[in-house]
Design an enzyme around this catalytic site. Structure first.
Site, PDB file in Angstrom:
ATOM      1  N   HIS A 126      -1.417  43.374 -16.761  1.00 48.47           N
ATOM      2  CA  HIS A 126      -1.901  42.205 -17.486  1.00 48.47           C
ATOM      3  C   HIS A 126      -0.902  41.759 -18.548  1.00 48.47           C
ATOM      4  CE1 HIS A 126      -3.273  44.827 -20.826  1.00 48.47           C
ATOM      5  NE2 HIS A 126      -3.392  43.728 -21.537  1.00 48.47           N
ATOM      6  N   CYS A 127      -0.009  42.676 -18.962  1.00 48.24           N
ATOM      7  CA  CYS A 127       1.034  42.305 -19.928  1.00 48.24           C
ATOM      8  C   CYS A 127       2.101  41.443 -19.271  1.00 48.24           C
ATOM      9  CB  CYS A 127       1.682  43.556 -20.510  1.00 48.24           C
ATOM     10  SG  CYS A 127       0.505  44.740 -21.197  1.00 48.24           S
ATOM     11  N   VAL A 128       2.536  41.860 -18.085  1.00 46.03           N
ATOM     12  CA  VAL A 128       3.580  41.121 -17.382  1.00 46.03           C
ATOM     13  C   VAL A 128       3.016  39.872 -16.705  1.00 46.03           C
ATOM     14  CG1 VAL A 128       3.468  42.177 -15.083  1.00 46.03           C
ATOM     15  CG2 VAL A 128       5.682  41.556 -16.045  1.00 46.03           C
TER      16      VAL A 128
END
Length: 257
Positions: A126-128
């Site tokens: 979900h960060c990338v």
């Protein structure tokens, strides 16, 4: 938080979803369902999980022309958060890209605006996800004459390994392995006796003159690319207005001379 998330992941892998009765789910199952809804329970495919997160968070897919996107009178762009660097000259840095080549923020000053993104790392789907969203909309940012730069603590080698598996990004992805730049930009807090370690997502819009005009920090990535485009459009309008004013002043001075 890390231990709590680990507990959910352990439960996820030891208890397949299809084996859980729909009625009366326990608290672990409720947490697992919440994580699955937002793409936080991994499938092992980072790109797939990132796209699931973008879909779950209802990230708007941009498909119209840039002119249509910017002329949407009903759209209200996201407001900037408060930040120590807001309306100040951006804190410069030089960091290596995935090939080990140094990239400096100062090299873009007086040339083009920059959208600067701090993300946790490619290990976090979900960060990338924000980087995948930016890649999809990159043509709009380039049409606005802007550069996109992403920074994490990942090494260039580890990022290249992910590129080989999931495809590369078309914008610079830089390595801040000691969090020195992340700390200077207020998205990383080093652990000490007084405070715990903390890492945030960060998204900044930097004008062509090197001034920070938009800042967003938080636990979740900022995936509202339409707002970023509107901020860039506002910068372009201000630049055109300043150029027109300067031309008018020069013309008036010539007449007076």
């Amino acid at each position: 938080m890390a231990l709590f998330y680990f507990l959910i992941i352990a439960y996820h892998y030891t208890t397949p979803m299809q084996q859980v009765e729909a009625a009366e789910p326990n608290w672990l199952e409720q947490c697992r369902q919440f994580c699955a809804e937002y793409g936080l329970v991994t499938t092992g495919d980072i790109k797939k999980d990132a796209e699931a997160y973008l879909e779950a968070t209802k990230k708007e897919t941009l498909s119209a022309s840039l002119k249509e996107i910017l002329s949407d009178s009903q759209f209200e762009k996201a407001e900037t958060q408060k930040h120590p660097l807001l309306l100040q000259q951006a804190s410069d840095f030089t960091l290596p890209d995935v090939e080990g080549q140094p990239i400096s923020l100062a090299s873009f000053k007086n040339k083009r605006p920059v959208v600067l993104v701090f993300y946790y790392g490619y290990y976090c789907s979900h960060c990338v996800a924000q980087l995948f969203a930016l890649e999809k909309d990159l043509k709009y940012f380039h049409e606005m004459g802007a550069e996109v730069i992403a920074i994490s603590a990942d090494t260039g080698e580890s990022t290249k390994e992910k590129y080989a598996k999931y495809g590369k990004f078309s914008f610079p992805v830089l390595s801040d392995t000691d969090y020195r730049i992340s700390e200077a930009w207020g998205v990383y807090t080093r652990p000490s006796d007084e405070q715990a370690e903390d890492l945030l997502h960060g998204t900044f819009v930097i004008s062509q003159a090197g001034e920070v005009v938009f800042a967003n920090r938080g636990q979740q990535p900022f995936v509202d690319n339409k707002s970023l485009l509107h901020w860039l459009a506002e910068l372009k309008q201000q630049s055109a207005s300043q150029t027109a004013d300067a031309s008018g002043d020069a013309a008036l001075q010539n007449r007076q001379d």
